[in-house]
Motif scaffolding. Structure first.
Motif, PDB file in Angstrom:
ATOM      1  N   UNK A 174       0.838  -1.202   0.000  1.00 17.08           N
ATOM      2  CA  UNK A 174       0.000   0.000   0.000  1.00 17.08           C
ATOM      3  C   UNK A 174       0.870   1.248   0.000  1.00 17.08           C
ATOM      4  N   UNK A 175       0.413   2.259  -0.695  1.00 18.10           N
ATOM      5  CA  UNK A 175       1.148   3.521  -0.781  1.00 18.10           C
ATOM      6  C   UNK A 175       1.070   4.279   0.545  1.00 18.10           C
ATOM      7  N   UNK A 176       2.191   4.847   0.953  1.00 15.56           N
ATOM      8  CA  UNK A 176       2.216   5.669   2.156  1.00 15.56           C
ATOM      9  C   UNK A 176       1.260   6.855   1.987  1.00 15.56           C
ATOM     10  N   UNK A 177       0.441   7.076   2.989  1.00 22.18           N
ATOM     11  CA  UNK A 177      -0.497   8.192   2.934  1.00 22.18           C
ATOM     12  C   UNK A 177      -1.841   7.844   2.329  1.00 22.18           C
ATOM     13  N   UNK A 178      -1.988   6.596   1.847  1.00 18.83           N
ATOM     14  CA  UNK A 178      -3.259   6.199   1.226  1.00 18.83           C
ATOM     15  C   UNK A 178      -4.283   5.727   2.251  1.00 18.83           C
ATOM     16  N   UNK A 179      -3.874   5.605   3.513  1.00 18.39           N
ATOM     17  CA  UNK A 179      -4.800   5.191   4.563  1.00 18.39           C
ATOM     18  C   UNK A 179      -5.160   3.719   4.501  1.00 18.39           C
ATOM     19  N   UNK A 180      -4.234   2.909   4.031  1.00 20.75           N
ATOM     20  CA  UNK A 180      -4.486   1.465   3.901  1.00 20.75           C
ATOM     21  C   UNK A 180      -3.601   0.709   4.885  1.00 20.75           C
ATOM     22  N   UNK A 181      -4.244   0.010   5.815  1.00 21.94           N
ATOM     23  CA  UNK A 181      -3.515  -0.826   6.766  1.00 21.94           C
ATOM     24  C   UNK A 181      -3.889  -2.298   6.648  1.00 21.94           C
ATOM     25  N   UNK A 182      -4.899  -2.587   5.840  1.00 23.93           N
ATOM     26  CA  UNK A 182      -5.345  -3.960   5.634  1.00 23.93           C
ATOM     27  C   UNK A 182      -6.301  -4.015   4.457  1.00 23.93           C
ATOM     28  N   UNK A 183      -6.798  -5.204   4.181  1.00 27.18           N
ATOM     29  CA  UNK A 183      -7.666  -5.421   3.021  1.00 27.18           C
ATOM     30  C   UNK A 183      -8.956  -4.608   3.117  1.00 27.18           C
ATOM     31  N   UNK A 184      -9.523  -4.448   4.314  1.00 26.08           N
ATOM     32  CA  UNK A 184     -10.786  -3.718   4.483  1.00 26.08           C
ATOM     33  C   UNK A 184     -10.678  -2.267   4.031  1.00 26.08           C
ATOM     34  N   UNK A 191       3.141   4.735  -7.830  1.00 31.72           N
ATOM     35  CA  UNK A 191       3.147   5.061  -6.398  1.00 31.72           C
ATOM     36  C   UNK A 191       3.699   6.470  -6.201  1.00 31.72           C
ATOM     37  N   UNK A 192       4.789   6.769  -6.890  1.00 32.15           N
ATOM     38  CA  UNK A 192       5.414   8.100  -6.774  1.00 32.15           C
ATOM     39  C   UNK A 192       4.437   9.201  -7.203  1.00 32.15           C
ATOM     40  N   UNK A 193       3.713   8.933  -8.280  1.00 29.11           N
ATOM     41  CA  UNK A 193       2.791   9.928  -8.834  1.00 29.11           C
ATOM     42  C   UNK A 193       1.427   9.912  -8.150  1.00 29.11           C
ATOM     43  N   UNK A 194       1.268   9.020  -7.171  1.00 25.35           N
ATOM     44  CA  UNK A 194       0.012   8.867  -6.415  1.00 25.35           C
ATOM     45  C   UNK A 194      -1.162   8.536  -7.342  1.00 25.35           C
ATOM     46  N   UNK A 195      -0.863   7.807  -8.415  1.00 26.89           N
ATOM     47  CA  UNK A 195      -1.890   7.380  -9.356  1.00 26.89           C
ATOM     48  C   UNK A 195      -2.640   6.173  -8.820  1.00 26.89           C
ATOM     49  N   UNK A 196      -1.959   5.339  -8.030  1.00 29.29           N
ATOM     50  CA  UNK A 196      -2.570   4.153  -7.441  1.00 29.29           C
ATOM     51  C   UNK A 196      -2.380   4.176  -5.927  1.00 29.29           C
ATOM     52  N   UNK A 197      -3.223   3.414  -5.250  1.00 35.53           N
ATOM     53  CA  UNK A 197      -3.172   3.373  -3.783  1.00 35.53           C
ATOM     54  C   UNK A 197      -2.516   2.099  -3.266  1.00 35.53           C
ATOM     55  N   UNK A 198      -2.581   1.036  -4.074  1.00 35.88           N
ATOM     56  CA  UNK A 198      -2.023  -0.251  -3.640  1.00 35.88           C
ATOM     57  C   UNK A 198      -1.731  -1.091  -4.880  1.00 35.88           C
ATOM     58  N   UNK A 199      -1.003  -2.169  -4.670  1.00 31.22           N
ATOM     59  CA  UNK A 199      -0.693  -3.086  -5.775  1.00 31.22           C
ATOM     60  C   UNK A 199      -0.452  -4.477  -5.208  1.00 31.22           C
ATOM     61  N   UNK A 200      -0.948  -5.483  -5.928  1.00 30.45           N
ATOM     62  CA  UNK A 200      -0.599  -6.858  -5.584  1.00 30.45           C
ATOM     63  C   UNK A 200       0.422  -7.298  -6.623  1.00 30.45           C
ATOM     64  N   UNK A 249       4.343  -3.223   2.853  1.00 34.35           N
ATOM     65  CA  UNK A 249       3.618  -4.474   2.648  1.00 34.35           C
ATOM     66  C   UNK A 249       2.563  -4.597   3.741  1.00 34.35           C
ATOM     67  N   UNK A 250       1.301  -4.701   3.338  1.00 34.07           N
ATOM     68  CA  UNK A 250       0.209  -4.817   4.320  1.00 34.07           C
ATOM     69  C   UNK A 250      -0.357  -6.232   4.386  1.00 34.07           C
ATOM     70  N   UNK A 251      -0.113  -7.042   3.343  1.00 36.84           N
ATOM     71  CA  UNK A 251      -0.470  -8.467   3.388  1.00 36.84           C
ATOM     72  C   UNK A 251       0.724  -9.227   2.838  1.00 36.84           C
ATOM     73  N   UNK A 252       1.392  -9.985   3.726  1.00 36.59           N
ATOM     74  CA  UNK A 252       2.582 -10.723   3.297  1.00 36.59           C
ATOM     75  C   UNK A 252       2.172 -11.967   2.506  1.00 36.59           C
TER      76      UNK A 252
END
Length: 340
Positions: free
Chosen positions: A120-130, A182-191, A208-211
């Motif tokens: 997950x991108x830093x600052x995107x507010x993502x700490x888990x799948x939810x 990620x740098x351009x803040x175009x996406x919030x996360x990636x698998x 990494x929020x899901x190993x």
């Protein structure tokens, strides 16, 4: 004119038949075996087998090894389906899709399981799948193994995929482009497959929020690289296929026994096929987040294929009618394991 037309047609037929005629060595082996791999460290066992000469050892010096490096599983699977390569290392998602269309190649061994992470991108507010609701998530390509895993991951949390509010939004970006996004803040996360998760973390762009051991299906223990062989090669040169299986097995054994030496050898192959090498720490991180194995779980492959059916990547087949047992032929693997 008619006579000339018939002569041209005859010449075309003769030329075509000649092109289809298999060239053999003096010992009756194929003169050339065409091998397909990815430009990715997850193909480490195949890289070691090539670098250490395991394929050449099994097949003999009179067999030419022609290697083609692909950017994605769809291109490699198309090459298998059209007969442009004989043996390929590929993900189960695209391989299954094109097998169901062509039916002319088979899974003969595993190579590794797992190896992908959700970052997950830093600052995107993502700490888990939810937290992926209303977020844009990158996948390497449509219908590939990583997208199937992401769909399963979202399904576990009851999150829909669409362009509507309240859903997760998917976008296709190659792993290298995902880092830029990620740098351009175009996406919030990636698998993504490793080492891209580690690279994004090292660049200070995300975490990494899901190993890998929590990525579905089967908590990371699902096929990500399998070995496939053409029906033609299996039928005419079963010994060549068994030799490839043995080379893959020995590549896995070498990485387990001599990881430090393996990192450099893998890097040599990456330089050759992708045009650039990789830091030892990234190769090490990649191999620590996957399971090298020749085992193939058909049930897990079927579970993944059912996700592809639901996503309409696989059409003309019902999930309840799916049976991938004809796609998987592990008889040669069993023979190699028993020393035959």
């Amino acid at each position: 004119m008619r006579k000339i037309a018939w002569m041209l047609l005859l010449l075309f037929i003769v030329t075509t038949l000649s092109a289809c005629e298999e060239k053999l060595t003096a010992t009756g082996k194929p003169a050339t075996v065409r091998v397909g791999v990815f430009k990715n460290v997850t193909h480490a066992a195949a890289y070691i087998a090539l670098e250490k000469g395991y394929f050449a050892r099994e097949w003999g010096d009179d067999v030419k090894i022609e290697v083609t490096a692909f950017d994605n599983g769809s291109d490699l699977s198309i090459a298998m389906a059209t007969g442009d390569i004989d043996i390929g290392f590929v993900g189960p998602g695209p391989a299954t899709t094109f097998f169901l269309k062509s039916g002319n190649f088979r899974v003969v061994s595993g190579s590794n399981n797992g190896g992908a992470v959700l970052v997950a991108r830093n600052g995107a507010g993502i700490n888990g799948v939810k937290d992926l609701v209303d977020k844009t998530i990158a996948i390497p390509s449509k219908g590939n193994t990583n997208e199937i895993s992401l769909r399963m991951l979202l399904q576990q949390e009851g999150i829909m995929i669409s362009r509507d509010a309240g859903s997760a939004h998917l976008i296709v970006r190659s792993p290298s482009d995902a880092l830029i996004s990620f740098r351009q803040k175009e996406i919030d996360a990636a698998l993504v497959p490793e080492p891209w998760g580690t690279q994004i973390e090292k660049a200070g762009l995300g975490k990494v929020v899901v190993d890998w051991q929590a990525i579905p299906p089967n908590r990371g223990d699902y096929p990500t690289v399998i070995m496939v062989a053409s029906d033609k090669l299996i039928q005419r040169h079963r010994d060549i296929v068994k030799g490839a299986i043995k080379a893959n097995m020995d590549g896995i054994a070498f990485i387990r026994k001599s990881p430090e030496e393996a990192y450099g050898l893998i890097n040599n192959q990456l330089k050759q096929y992708s045009g650039k090498g990789m830091e030892k720490s990234l190769i090490q991180a990649s191999l620590s987040r996957l399971k090298l194995t020749t085992d193939v779980d058909v049930k897990v492959m079927e579970d993944m294929a059912k996700v592809s059916i639901a996503a309409r990547y696989l059409k003309g087949i019902k999930a309840e009618e799916l049976d991938l047992s004809p796609f998987v032929d592990l008889s040669m693997l069993a023979e190699v394991k028993s020393g035959q």
